[in-house]
Motif scaffolding. Structure first.
Motif, PDB file in Angstrom:
ATOM      1  N   LYS A   1       0.840  -1.191   0.000  1.00 23.09           N
ATOM      2  CA  LYS A   1       0.000   0.000   0.000  1.00 23.09           C
ATOM      3  C   LYS A   1       0.883   1.253   0.000  1.00 23.09           C
ATOM      4  O   LYS A   1       1.891   1.308   0.708  1.00 23.09           O
ATOM      5  CB  LYS A   1      -0.904  -0.008   1.233  1.00 23.09           C
ATOM      6  CG  LYS A   1      -2.036   1.013   1.182  1.00 23.09           C
ATOM      7  CD  LYS A   1      -2.880   0.981   2.448  1.00 23.09           C
ATOM      8  CE  LYS A   1      -3.637  -0.301   2.616  1.00 23.09           C
ATOM      9  NZ  LYS A   1      -4.614  -0.228   3.743  1.00 23.09           N
TER      10      LYS A   1
ATOM     11  N   LEU B   1      -7.776   2.585  -3.459  1.00 19.53           N
ATOM     12  CA  LEU B   1      -6.561   2.058  -2.837  1.00 19.53           C
ATOM     13  C   LEU B   1      -5.416   2.247  -3.831  1.00 19.53           C
ATOM     14  O   LEU B   1      -5.595   2.052  -5.031  1.00 19.53           O
ATOM     15  CB  LEU B   1      -6.756   0.574  -2.531  1.00 19.53           C
ATOM     16  CG  LEU B   1      -5.544  -0.237  -2.063  1.00 19.53           C
ATOM     17  CD1 LEU B   1      -5.128   0.188  -0.657  1.00 19.53           C
ATOM     18  CD2 LEU B   1      -5.870  -1.725  -2.095  1.00 19.53           C
TER      19      LEU B   1
ATOM     20  N   THR C   1      -3.665  -7.596   0.126  1.00 18.05           N
ATOM     21  CA  THR C   1      -3.890  -6.239   0.624  1.00 18.05           C
ATOM     22  C   THR C   1      -5.157  -5.649   0.027  1.00 18.05           C
ATOM     23  O   THR C   1      -5.951  -5.009   0.735  1.00 18.05           O
ATOM     24  CB  THR C   1      -2.683  -5.340   0.287  1.00 18.05           C
ATOM     25  OG1 THR C   1      -1.516  -5.877   0.907  1.00 18.05           O
ATOM     26  CG2 THR C   1      -2.907  -3.917   0.775  1.00 18.05           C
ATOM     27  N   ARG C   2      -5.397  -5.871  -1.290  1.00 17.32           N
ATOM     28  CA  ARG C   2      -6.583  -5.268  -1.909  1.00 17.32           C
ATOM     29  C   ARG C   2      -7.869  -5.914  -1.393  1.00 17.32           C
ATOM     30  O   ARG C   2      -8.875  -5.215  -1.194  1.00 17.32           O
ATOM     31  CB  ARG C   2      -6.493  -5.329  -3.436  1.00 17.32           C
ATOM     32  CG  ARG C   2      -6.838  -6.641  -4.085  1.00 17.32           C
ATOM     33  CD  ARG C   2      -6.641  -6.587  -5.591  1.00 17.32           C
ATOM     34  NE  ARG C   2      -5.243  -6.408  -5.922  1.00 17.32           N
ATOM     35  CZ  ARG C   2      -4.811  -5.744  -6.992  1.00 17.32           C
ATOM     36  NH1 ARG C   2      -5.673  -5.216  -7.828  1.00 17.32           N
ATOM     37  NH2 ARG C   2      -3.525  -5.640  -7.216  1.00 17.32           N
TER      38      ARG C   2
ATOM     39  N   SER D   1      -8.429  -4.666   2.103  1.00 17.92           N
ATOM     40  CA  SER D   1      -8.826  -3.250   2.054  1.00 17.92           C
ATOM     41  C   SER D   1     -10.276  -3.111   1.611  1.00 17.92           C
ATOM     42  O   SER D   1     -11.018  -2.280   2.148  1.00 17.92           O
ATOM     43  CB  SER D   1      -7.913  -2.484   1.096  1.00 17.92           C
ATOM     44  OG  SER D   1      -6.584  -2.488   1.554  1.00 17.92           O
ATOM     45  N   GLN D   2     -10.683  -3.923   0.635  1.00 22.47           N
ATOM     46  CA  GLN D   2     -12.066  -3.838   0.182  1.00 22.47           C
ATOM     47  C   GLN D   2     -13.025  -4.293   1.277  1.00 22.47           C
ATOM     48  O   GLN D   2     -14.073  -3.676   1.487  1.00 22.47           O
ATOM     49  CB  GLN D   2     -12.278  -4.666  -1.078  1.00 22.47           C
ATOM     50  CG  GLN D   2     -13.704  -4.511  -1.620  1.00 22.47           C
ATOM     51  CD  GLN D   2     -13.868  -5.016  -3.024  1.00 22.47           C
ATOM     52  OE1 GLN D   2     -13.407  -6.107  -3.342  1.00 22.47           O
ATOM     53  NE2 GLN D   2     -14.529  -4.254  -3.873  1.00 22.47           N
TER      54      GLN D   2
ATOM     55  N   TYR E   1     -13.254  -1.483   3.730  1.00 23.71           N
ATOM     56  CA  TYR E   1     -14.016  -0.357   3.195  1.00 23.71           C
ATOM     57  C   TYR E   1     -15.517  -0.670   3.186  1.00 23.71           C
ATOM     58  O   TYR E   1     -16.348   0.149   3.607  1.00 23.71           O
ATOM     59  CB  TYR E   1     -13.535  -0.026   1.782  1.00 23.71           C
ATOM     60  CG  TYR E   1     -14.393   1.004   1.082  1.00 23.71           C
ATOM     61  CD1 TYR E   1     -14.251   2.358   1.360  1.00 23.71           C
ATOM     62  CD2 TYR E   1     -15.371   0.617   0.166  1.00 23.71           C
ATOM     63  CE1 TYR E   1     -15.049   3.303   0.742  1.00 23.71           C
ATOM     64  CE2 TYR E   1     -16.172   1.554  -0.460  1.00 23.71           C
ATOM     65  CZ  TYR E   1     -16.008   2.900  -0.179  1.00 23.71           C
ATOM     66  OH  TYR E   1     -16.806   3.835  -0.788  1.00 23.71           O
TER      67      TYR E   1
END
Length: 645
Positions: A282, A350, A554-555, A558-559, A562
């Motif tokens: 990130k 992101l 990580t994505r 993160s999603q 979120y």
């Protein structure tokens, strides 16, 4: 069961002998909702006749309110299928329509066919050729010419697919893409890819062509579950080390050295993060832009990105003047910098540096802008169109879909239709005590999975599809000797396989359907599990090996985080569980493309039977599936009885 009364204006234009049960519910729900000024989301199984039912529901409303119907689909084949149904409707009522493909696929000019390997390049090439009057196909497009008048007259009155228009234009040596653009504002229905409505760069031009605003459009979203990922992809972006290095060569060749320090900075930044393993790191977009500005000695903002784009466009023109592909990596760089500037302060994006393995087994590294919220792309569309109709075989829970795409605050009618299938059409079995959880990936379990797959495939009269949760699981089956268990031709996807190689493999697999059958093995979410149709005997049996949960990258994390914030602790469900179950359900539906098809569906993962997970399976699948305790020979017996005379 209560009789469903279909409005007379729909019955008058329905082209087939009778409206089937369940199809009538779809028609009435759609028509009534649109009549009341509401949007519609409906889940209905494959083979119901959803396309013709939706069109005949929408056409009377569109006529009454002077709307144009835009029917968006994932593939060109689906768009052509819309035109096929319009042809049938046209036997009952005058209706016109076209299916629209991209310029790159329709342009007949040799330079575009040779050099345009993406939509942007095709657009640049086409624009310059027209400007310089070097395109004979476009030069023959004057409506004063007899062949043009005849073509337009015919196509205004008869629904025509892009394939048919291509054939017509070949004879007259005119441009099929430009001809369709001339027709867009004249026809009742346009069938196209999602991009024409959801990609803002394409949408603005498209709306000018149809001479309408979004509020004058009745939008049908076919296979609407796809629009979530499509929208995320549209608003995301990336810049690879390869593109940066090519941009460096480009500025030296074309004397654009004012960008040298920026490009060297980006190259150094990427190289410092390149590894020989998959890593997502990130990054702070504002900090990156600040350091770029400091290195360059100028603020990296919208104006700076416009300079890059402008310089890139000049390079494109110079390439074209030299009869070369008008690709510019500086142009790509400018577009990425613009996206970085736009998204730097937005929590729904992101920003990453990702190290990844290339198809050639090397290692690449790239900057990424990753959209976490489909509403960034979809919400404006659904709020501004006159009304929208959303159809899918795998959209339940509809409540989750409506929130994710930003429709939950709009006037809305939802419906999950019953399964139209009997036990003679569809049977599903979830094999107990097997799963692809990491702890369960033992040699013994892989052997048992191979045994189940073989019993199903060897006793299926035609083709069998096997779809694994991941390439790791697929490799586990191969290492367990799956090919030795099966006495039919065997094909499987690989990570290195190109799209054309995959297409050739699938074509060969399909050709064997009436020659004793074959087995095709791929991954869930891959080309074969979602991107191909297998009607009739082209796939009789489908085996789902595991639940395709995404890797906890990580994505993904993160999603989930979120969506947790946006939808009150629903992040894991919306961003992790539902997408995985939907991919499995999509693959499970491959054998069933019409109401008369027969499909045997085997789930090799007991977790599909658990209450929390199973509630996300589509109704048509839940109503026809049961948990099964496996014993040697049992699947063979089931397949023999199911496909027997």
């Amino acid at each position: 069961m209560a009789t469903i009364k279909i409005p007379q204006e729909v019955k008058d234009i329905f082209p087939y002998e009778k409206i089937r049960p369940i199809q009538d519910k779809l028609i009435l729900t759609t028509y009534s909702a649109l009549k009341a000024g509401k949007n519609v989301i409906i889940e209905g199984a494959n083979g119901l006749g959803k396309t013709v039912a939706t069109l005949t529901s929408c056409i009377p409303i569109a006529r009454e309110k002077n709307l144009q119907i835009i029917h968006v689909c994932r593939t060109n084949k689906q768009a052509d299928r819309v035109v096929s149904e319009l042809k049938e409707i046209a036997k009952a009522t005058p209706v016109s329509g076209v299916s629209l493909r991209g310029r790159r696929e329709m342009c007949p000019h040799p330079l575009v066919q040779k050099h345009a390997d993406d939509a942007v390049t095709a657009s640049v090439l086409c624009g310059q050729l027209k400007k310089l009057r070097k395109c004979e196909y476009h030069n023959r497009m004057s409506e004063s010419l007899p062949h043009m008048r005849n073509a337009i007259k015919v196509l205004k009155s008869v629904p025509s697919s892009s394939t048919e228009i291509n054939e017509l234009c070949e004879e007259s040596r005119i441009c099929s893409y430009e001809l369709i653009l001339k027709l867009l504002e004249e026809v009742d229905v346009v069938a196209s890819s999602y991009q024409y409505i959801f990609n803002p760069n394409i949408r603005d031009t498209f709306l000018k062509r149809v001479s309408r605003g979004l509020d004058e459009i009745l939008l049908i979203v076919d296979e609407c579950h796809n629009i979530i990922d499509t929208s995320l992809n549209i608003s995301s972006g990336q810049l690879s080390i390869y593109s940066v290095r090519q941009a460096l060569k480009e500025i030296k060749t074309f004397d654009k050295l004012e960008f040298l320090r920026l490009i060297r900075f980006l190259s150094t930044e990427l190289e410092a993060n390149q590894t020989r393993s998959y890593i997502e790191k990130k990054i702070d977009a504002k900090n990156l832009l600040f350091r770029m500005s400091k290195e360059v000695g100028a603020t990296i903002d919208h104006d700076y990105s416009d300079k890059l784009i402008s310089a890139g466009m000049k390079i494109q023109n110079e390439h074209l003047a030299r009869d070369k592909s008008p690709r510019s990596y500086l142009y790509q760089l400018g577009r990425f910098i613009r996206k970085l500037v736009v998204t730097k302060n937005r929590q729904e994006f992101l920003h990453l540096i990702t190290s990844y393995q290339t198809r050639g087994e090397g290692w690449g590294v790239k900057f990424e802008v990753v959209s976490l919220d489909a509403r960034f792309t979809t919400k404006r569309v659904f709020e501004y169109v006159h009304n929208s109709v959303h159809i899918s075989g795998t959209i339940d829970p509809i409540d989750a879909y409506s929130k994710i795409v930003g429709m939950d605050q709009l006037p809305l009618v939802t419906e999950v239709l019953d399964s139209p299938y009997s036990e003679q059409n569809v049977q599903g079995f979830i094999i107990d005590k097997l799963s692809t959880k990491l702890a369960d990936r033992t040699p013994e379990n892989y052997d048992k999975m191979c045994e189940v797959i073989a019993e199903a495939a060897n006793n299926t009269p035609a083709n069998t599809g096997v779809f694994a949760a991941s390439y790791i699981v697929l490799k586990g089956l191969l290492d367990a000797g799956i090919q030795t268990y099966i006495n039919k031709p065997f094909f499987y996807e690989t990570t290195k396989m190109t799209s054309s190689a995959n297409d050739r493999m699938v074509d060969e697999y399909k050709r064997l359907a009436d020659k004793g059958g074959a087995v095709l093995m791929g991954v869930l979410g891959g080309r074969s599990s979602e991107g191909a149709d297998f009607p009739g005997a082209q796939m009789n049996t489908c085996v789902i090996v595991g639940i395709p949960y995404a890797r906890p990258t990580t994505r993904i994390e993160s999603q989930i985080g979120y969506l947790d914030e946006q939808f009150y602790k629903k992040g894991r469900e919306y961003g992790y569980i539902i997408p995985a179950i939907r991919r499995a359900a999509q693959a499970a539906g491959r054998p069933i493309r019409s109401i008369n098809d027969r499909g045997l569906i085997i789930f090799l993962d007991y977790r599909f039977s658990q209450p929390y997970t199973s509630r996300f399976l589509p109704t048509w699948l839940k109503q026809n599936t049961q948990l099964l305790e496996y014993e040697h020979g049992r699947i063979a017996t089931i397949a023999e009885h199911f496909f027997g005379p």
